[in-house]
Design an enzyme around this catalytic site. Structure first.
Site, PDB file in Angstrom:
ATOM      1  N   ASP A 154      28.488 -18.905  68.139  1.00 37.56           N
ATOM      2  CA  ASP A 154      29.824 -17.951  68.361  1.00 37.56           C
ATOM      3  C   ASP A 154      30.357 -18.797  69.587  1.00 37.56           C
ATOM      4  O   ASP A 154      30.206 -18.926  70.790  1.00 37.56           O
ATOM      5  CB  ASP A 154      29.276 -16.701  68.738  1.00 37.56           C
ATOM      6  CG  ASP A 154      30.514 -15.649  69.058  1.00 37.56           C
ATOM      7  OD1 ASP A 154      31.527 -16.407  69.455  1.00 37.56           O
ATOM      8  OD2 ASP A 154      30.200 -14.487  68.701  1.00 37.56           O
ATOM      9  N   ARG A 202      41.808 -11.291  47.345  1.00 41.94           N
ATOM     10  CA  ARG A 202      40.666 -11.286  48.022  1.00 41.94           C
ATOM     11  C   ARG A 202      40.358 -12.598  47.941  1.00 41.94           C
ATOM     12  O   ARG A 202      39.741 -13.096  49.017  1.00 41.94           O
ATOM     13  CB  ARG A 202      39.735 -10.195  47.343  1.00 41.94           C
ATOM     14  CG  ARG A 202      38.385 -10.500  47.922  1.00 41.94           C
ATOM     15  CD  ARG A 202      37.298  -9.216  47.714  1.00 41.94           C
ATOM     16  NE  ARG A 202      37.534  -8.555  46.644  1.00 41.94           N
ATOM     17  CZ  ARG A 202      37.297  -9.202  45.496  1.00 41.94           C
ATOM     18  NH1 ARG A 202      36.540 -10.000  45.058  1.00 41.94           N
ATOM     19  NH2 ARG A 202      37.380  -8.175  44.460  1.00 41.94           N
ATOM     20  N   TYR A 211      26.974 -10.997  72.306  1.00 41.21           N
ATOM     21  CA  TYR A 211      27.811  -9.953  72.287  1.00 41.21           C
ATOM     22  C   TYR A 211      27.314  -8.640  71.886  1.00 41.21           C
ATOM     23  O   TYR A 211      26.447  -8.597  71.092  1.00 41.21           O
ATOM     24  CB  TYR A 211      29.051 -10.378  71.302  1.00 41.21           C
ATOM     25  CG  TYR A 211      30.214  -9.184  71.176  1.00 41.21           C
ATOM     26  CD1 TYR A 211      30.902  -9.065  71.897  1.00 41.21           C
ATOM     27  CD2 TYR A 211      30.162  -8.636  69.973  1.00 41.21           C
ATOM     28  CE1 TYR A 211      32.016  -8.099  71.693  1.00 41.21           C
ATOM     29  CE2 TYR A 211      31.260  -7.689  69.823  1.00 41.21           C
ATOM     30  CZ  TYR A 211      32.122  -7.423  70.525  1.00 41.21           C
ATOM     31  OH  TYR A 211      32.946  -6.318  70.378  1.00 41.21           O
ATOM     32  N   LYS A 251      40.050 -12.448  70.267  1.00 43.09           N
ATOM     33  CA  LYS A 251      40.246 -12.971  71.679  1.00 43.09           C
ATOM     34  C   LYS A 251      41.302 -14.126  71.660  1.00 43.09           C
ATOM     35  O   LYS A 251      42.616 -13.963  71.545  1.00 43.09           O
ATOM     36  CB  LYS A 251      38.944 -13.399  71.700  1.00 43.09           C
ATOM     37  CG  LYS A 251      37.741 -12.452  71.595  1.00 43.09           C
ATOM     38  CD  LYS A 251      37.924 -10.809  72.144  1.00 43.09           C
ATOM     39  CE  LYS A 251      37.062  -9.763  71.491  1.00 43.09           C
ATOM     40  NZ  LYS A 251      35.586 -10.195  71.416  1.00 43.09           N
TER      41      LYS A 251
HETATM   42  C1  LIG Z   1      34.869  -9.823  70.600  1.00 38.88           C
HETATM   43  C2  LIG Z   1      33.530 -10.776  70.252  1.00 38.88           C
HETATM   44  C3  LIG Z   1      32.865 -10.621  68.832  1.00 38.88           C
HETATM   45  C4  LIG Z   1      33.450  -9.624  67.861  1.00 38.88           C
HETATM   46  O1  LIG Z   1      34.576  -9.686  67.442  1.00 38.88           O
HETATM   47  P1  LIG Z   1      35.547  -8.428  66.822  1.00 38.88           P
HETATM   48  O2  LIG Z   1      36.837  -9.282  66.179  1.00 38.88           O
HETATM   49  O3  LIG Z   1      35.716  -7.501  68.013  1.00 38.88           O
HETATM   50  O4  LIG Z   1      34.770  -8.224  65.756  1.00 38.88           O
HETATM   51  C5  LIG Z   1      31.911 -11.454  68.503  1.00 38.88           C
HETATM   52  N1  LIG Z   1      31.312 -12.179  69.593  1.00 38.88           N
HETATM   53  C6  LIG Z   1      32.120 -12.409  70.627  1.00 38.88           C
HETATM   54  C7  LIG Z   1      31.588 -13.557  71.762  1.00 38.88           C
HETATM   55  C8  LIG Z   1      33.110 -11.625  70.999  1.00 38.88           C
HETATM   56  O5  LIG Z   1      33.886 -11.721  72.364  1.00 38.88           O
END
Ligand SMILES: *Cc1c(COP(=O)(O)O)cnc(C)c1O
Length: 379
Positions: free
Chosen positions: A170, A46, A98, A195
């Site tokens: 983000d 971890r 998001y 993504k």
């Molecule tokens: C998909 C997404 C998240 C969350 O990520 P996960 O991997 O699905 O937990 C956060 N911010 C943005 C902009 C996203 O597209």
């Protein structure tokens, strides 16, 4: 080094035991120690795992930071950053973040005593007006989903410095290939690696990158304490995905630009949202703070029935949530990603029933345009 060289090599020296050119998947939970207080720097997985650490070093370099931390999902990375705060702290957040971020902030952390104000951060005045004596963090997503509104990172960072606030960005939609928020003054950059970074729609993960020693120590402590780490296999998948990030982002951008241009001339489409179009209200800002416009496009076909016809008629685009993979996806935000957003809020941000969102993949763009043409002809 250039971005592509770093993407392929940074943090990934050939394996010292065998010379393997790719980082091995260290699928172990613990490590043999030589004696009391004597080990190779690895005690428990971890806390330390060589595959995950290779990914963390790699992403830190791509985001021009000093340390990276990989988590089991984008949401786990966001959650861990919020654990830096304490009850009574106030956070200013981009209003159209998001959906999962909105959910965890408004339904989970609010109960633990964190106070959030959601505002349109594309206008710095709104951010300024939301400042309270207990504000600690400004949390930005740019461009936003699905309206693709931009926030000026540099001027927001100056505001944060002035008031000693932590600025969290983000950066999932742009990827480090197009935008590096730390260089524009942000303190923490987040990605859902699910993504673009992974890019192949076969793994869920997240990362946080910082460029300050105190923040690195704090996040490292919290990553280990809360334990939301990315597995060795998923770390390896993201490392593999990142090797082609530059190539993929160039193609996503090129394809999206062509599709956005086609859509602006399509009579069935009343509005196209893409920062690469000179008609986009934040086009100049997009050119200033990023080196590309990305692969996400939204457009309005005028109502739910029309949207239904389009998403159910496409053949190459897959009707699915998520984004950032090599394959093109089509989504209907109002009934999918933004179904939990109250209608008044959707109206406020201009998210109507006719809006369709595309994650443009890296297929041949003529095929994608033809697919949209035949789907739109059903209206
Ligand atoms: C998909 C997404 C998240 C969350 O990520 P996960 O991997 O699905 O937990 C956060 N911010 C943005 C902009 C996203 O597209």
């Amino acid at each position: 080094m250039g971005f592509s060289t770093d993407a392929i090599h940074a943090g990934q020296e050939p394996d010292p035991t065998t010379g393997a050119v790719t980082v091995p998947i260290y699928q172990t939970s613990t490590y043999v120690q030589e004696g009391i207080g004597r080990n190779k720097g690895f005690e428990y997985a971890r806390t330390q795992n060589p595959t995950r650490m290779a990914l963390e070093r790699n992403v830190a370099i791509l985001e021009k930071g000093s340390a990276g931390f990989a988590f089991a999902s984008g949401m786990a990375s966001i959650t861990t950053v919020m654990l830096m705060l304490k009850a009574g702290d106030h956070i200013i957040v981009t209003d159209n973040v998001y959906g999962g971020t909105y959910r965890v902030f408004s339904q989970v952390f609010t109960k633990l005593g964190l106070d959030y104000t959601f505002v349109d951060t594309s206008n710095l005045e709104n951010t300024r007006r939301s400042l309270k004596p207990n504000t600690r963090v400004v949390y930005i997503e740019t461009p936003t989903n699905p309206m693709l509104a931009l926030t000026d990172l540099r001027s927001t960072a100056n505001f944060c410095k002035e008031h000693e606030l932590l600025m969290v960005v983000d950066n999932t939609f742009m990827s480090p290939y197009f935008q590096n928020p730390l260089q524009l003054g942000a303190d923490i950059v987040l990605h859902s690696t699910t993504k673009y970074l992974n890019g192949h729609s076969d793994g869920v993960g997240g990362v946080a990158v910082v460029n300050r020693k105190d923040l690195a120590e704090r996040l490292g402590f919290l990553q280990n304490a809360a334990g939301g780490i990315l597995s060795p296999f998923d770390s390896w998948l993201v490392l593999r995905g990142i090797k082609t990030l530059a190539l993929r982002m160039q193609k996503h951008n090129e394809n999206a630009m062509k599709i956005a241009e086609y859509l602006t001339h399509e009579p069935k489409v009343s509005k196209v949202f893409y920062p690469g179009l000179s008609s986009h209200p934040h086009h100049e800002l997009a050119r200033k703070q990023a080196t590309g416009f990305g692969g996400m496009i939204s457009f309005d076909v005028g109502g739910l029935d029309n949207a239904k016809k389009v998403v159910e008629s496409v053949r190459i685009f897959s009707f699915a949530e998520s984004l950032g993979g090599v394959e093109s996806l089509i989504g209907h935000p109002v009934t999918m990603t933004h179904a939990s957003v109250p209608i008044e809020k959707r109206n406020e941000m201009g998210l109507t029933d006719g809006i369709i969102r595309l994650s443009v993949g890296v297929e041949d763009v003529e095929d994608l345009v033809n697919d949209l043409k035949q789907a739109l002809s059903r209206i």
